[in-house]
Design an enzyme around this catalytic site. Sequence first.
Site, mmCIF file in Angstrom:
data_model
loop_
_atom_site.group_PDB
_atom_site.id
_atom_site.type_symbol
_atom_site.label_atom_id
_atom_site.label_comp_id
_atom_site.label_asym_id
_atom_site.label_seq_id
_atom_site.Cartn_x
_atom_site.Cartn_y
_atom_site.Cartn_z
ATOM 1 N N ASP A 268 -14.326 -1.847 8.770
ATOM 2 C CA ASP A 268 -14.253 -2.376 7.404
ATOM 3 C C ASP A 268 -13.983 -3.891 7.370
ATOM 4 O OD1 ASP A 268 -14.685 -1.652 4.782
ATOM 5 O OD2 ASP A 268 -12.601 -1.112 4.367
ATOM 6 N N LYS B 203 -15.239 -9.601 3.813
ATOM 7 C CA LYS B 203 -14.184 -8.585 3.690
ATOM 8 C C LYS B 203 -13.599 -8.272 5.062
ATOM 9 C CE LYS B 203 -13.431 -3.701 2.471
ATOM 10 N NZ LYS B 203 -13.961 -2.496 1.792
ATOM 11 N N LYS C 93 -8.017 8.420 1.730
ATOM 12 C CA LYS C 93 -9.429 8.840 1.812
ATOM 13 C C LYS C 93 -9.575 10.346 2.011
ATOM 14 C CE LYS C 93 -11.888 4.780 3.292
ATOM 15 N NZ LYS C 93 -12.551 4.672 1.989
ATOM 16 N N GLU D 90 -10.087 -1.387 -2.363
ATOM 17 C CA GLU D 90 -9.271 -2.529 -1.952
ATOM 18 C C GLU D 90 -10.104 -3.756 -1.594
ATOM 19 O OE1 GLU D 90 -10.369 -0.333 0.057
ATOM 20 O OE2 GLU D 90 -11.047 -1.544 1.746
ATOM 21 N N ARG E 194 -12.733 -5.200 -3.008
ATOM 22 C CA ARG E 194 -12.972 -6.114 -4.133
ATOM 23 C C ARG E 194 -11.719 -6.909 -4.480
ATOM 24 N NH1 ARG E 194 -14.794 -1.145 -7.813
ATOM 25 N NH2 ARG E 194 -15.340 -0.432 -5.734
ATOM 26 N N ASP F 136 -7.983 2.679 -2.900
ATOM 27 C CA ASP F 136 -9.093 2.694 -1.942
ATOM 28 C C ASP F 136 -10.203 1.717 -2.351
ATOM 29 O OD1 ASP F 136 -10.449 3.397 0.320
ATOM 30 O OD2 ASP F 136 -11.149 5.343 -0.419
HETATM 31 N N1 BES Z 1 -14.535 0.557 2.852
HETATM 32 C C1 BES Z 1 -14.884 1.415 1.779
HETATM 33 C C2 BES Z 1 -16.377 1.522 1.558
HETATM 34 C C3 BES Z 1 -17.191 2.164 2.649
HETATM 35 C C4 BES Z 1 -17.516 3.502 2.586
HETATM 36 C C5 BES Z 1 -17.670 1.423 3.707
HETATM 37 C C6 BES Z 1 -18.286 4.079 3.560
HETATM 38 C C7 BES Z 1 -18.448 1.995 4.707
HETATM 39 C C8 BES Z 1 -18.757 3.328 4.618
HETATM 40 C C9 BES Z 1 -14.267 0.904 0.477
HETATM 41 O O1 BES Z 1 -13.052 0.249 0.599
HETATM 42 C C10 BES Z 1 -14.016 2.088 -0.401
HETATM 43 O O2 BES Z 1 -13.175 2.874 -0.060
HETATM 44 N N2 BES Z 1 -14.736 2.171 -1.496
HETATM 45 C C11 BES Z 1 -14.617 3.269 -2.385
HETATM 46 C C12 BES Z 1 -14.553 2.727 -3.778
HETATM 47 C C13 BES Z 1 -14.181 3.747 -4.802
HETATM 48 C C14 BES Z 1 -12.732 4.129 -4.651
HETATM 49 C C15 BES Z 1 -14.438 3.185 -6.170
HETATM 50 C C16 BES Z 1 -15.835 4.155 -2.197
HETATM 51 O O3 BES Z 1 -16.940 3.644 -2.027
HETATM 52 O O4 BES Z 1 -15.673 5.379 -2.169
HETATM 53 ZN ZN ZN Z 2 -12.708 -0.625 2.426
HETATM 54 MN MN MN Z 3 -11.391 1.553 0.564
#
Ligand code: BES
Ligand code: ZN
Ligand code: MN
Length: 529
Positions: A319, A295, A307, A380, A382, A378
């Site tokens: 990220d 990723k 966020k 993104e 996947r 968010d």
């Molecule tokens: N990059 C984030 C995940 C993340 C969170 C990495 C904290 C490192 C530390 C990812 O893109 C994300 O935002 N995931 C969301 C998914 C949700 C919207 C289903 C998440 O985990 O809140």
């Molecule tokens: Zn992310």
């Molecule tokens: Mn995200």
Amino acid sequence: MTPRAKFPATQPEPVAVGRELPAISVSPGTIESCDFLDAESVDAIAVGVGAPIAGDDELQPRAGTVHASARYRIDLAELAHRSHFKAAPGTTHVIDLPVTHRGSGAVLPWQGLPLRIILMGVGQGTDDDLRKAGAALAKVSKGLGKVVTTVAARSDDRGTRHFVEGYLLGAYSSWSRKAKAAPVPAQELVLLGPNSQDAVDTARRHAWLTWIARDLATIPSNIKTPAWLASQFVAIAKTYGVEAKTWSGKHLQDQGFGGVEAVGQGSVNPPVMVQLSYVPEKKAKDHKHVVLVGKGISFDTGGISIKRPRETMITMKTDMTGAADAFAAVIGAATSKIGHSVTAMLPLAENHFGANSTRPSDVITIFGGKTVEIANTDAEGRVVMADALAYGSLELGADLLIDVATLTGAAAMSLGHSHAALFTNNEDLSKRFLEAAEETGEALWRMPLVHEYSEALESQVADLRNIPEHAAGAGAVVAALFLEQFTNGLPWVHLDIAGPSHRNSKHHEANKGPTGFGARVVLEVLEKL
Ligand code: BES
Ligand code: ZN
Ligand code: MN
């Protein structure tokens, strides 16, 4: 009217990625017999002390400590005991020896010998303990010239490898733009005793790649745009004979990378897909083609689904750690000339909001034709990973897929900063990864692919939704199930490194900030395949 002063949008080039690691050499012999232990050229000697064995409170001095006691004519064990040194792995006790008062005519028994002795706690001497000891030595010897140690001299090569890897990881100083430079590691570390040069080389290769992953994750997103990352990856790949190919602009669309396009289109820094291919000169008998996917979100604002709370955005420059790891692993495979082909697919994009951003509810098409309803911009990671996994399984003739991603906050919530979540549809791969985790100290914990939960990813208007309609927990599992839809039944491993990709404080060989977690465990699996 005077023209507005322009603040430069992009900073000048940062230091080159791929820094030189501190020097380490190997020398046979013992502290008793060693003929280069003089105060002039050696700043310190570091010797090991084992922790008491259960039910006992006796420290366990290792050979180096015993030899040093004899040569210096000091009872080091008594000194350790008196200063309440417990020899826990990763702890140290520094003894700075005095010199005589000028003109006193007295001669001390350690005359001419290095004036600093570092007692290193090695616990029970496990691999883990030696890595911690190595990291501790790196910290305590910063700023010195030559340091001699016997700590790594265990009966096997593993001890050397773990100690040296810990040392080199502990010696890492963060990429920075500070005016005041960070203290540098000791100029040279000499491993005294039976240490294999091979083990040192392996440790060095692995640590060097982790340094690269850490540097890339640390460099701020105003510098590391997708294009900048791509140019670094391609330039370094070429110097190691790894072939590189990139898609951007119209070519990205024409190739059908609709996921990368949808995530990256809201940013002024356009998305890029990178393919790096290592093909061995001499193929293994059971030759396999491994496709790695990492990723590569250069910054994750969340997009239109911005966020919250805003503090959670600050670490999102990391990220792209998965892409840095996959990149490091393919370079590692090339430098250790493994017998299998390795291709890294690195989808690079900045997840930003802008006039052209993807909206929550948009429907997009992933490479290979599956459609996805973007219910939350968010989620993104996947979406970009889907393109790369589909490309690997449909176009590249992969035998197995390995992906690494800072994918979900849920993985970090359940496992914290020490373990990454391991998902796989293959028992053999599960075993290999868990063994490699032991070998590298990059801890993994297997989580289940609960197929029942796939229902949550059904959409009314597309083949899939990128997040469930009703949050039902198991966020890391659901994300993994989404990725699985693009693996076309191939053996597949998914590492969700959201937790360990970053640490809030230093922890033995893991530094504070971006850790570069993942590069070594993947490379270890490739080298043993
Ligand atoms: N990059 C984030 C995940 C993340 C969170 C990495 C904290 C490192 C530390 C990812 O893109 C994300 O935002 N995931 C969301 C998914 C949700 C919207 C289903 C998440 O985990 O809140
Ligand atoms: Zn992310
Ligand atoms: Mn995200």
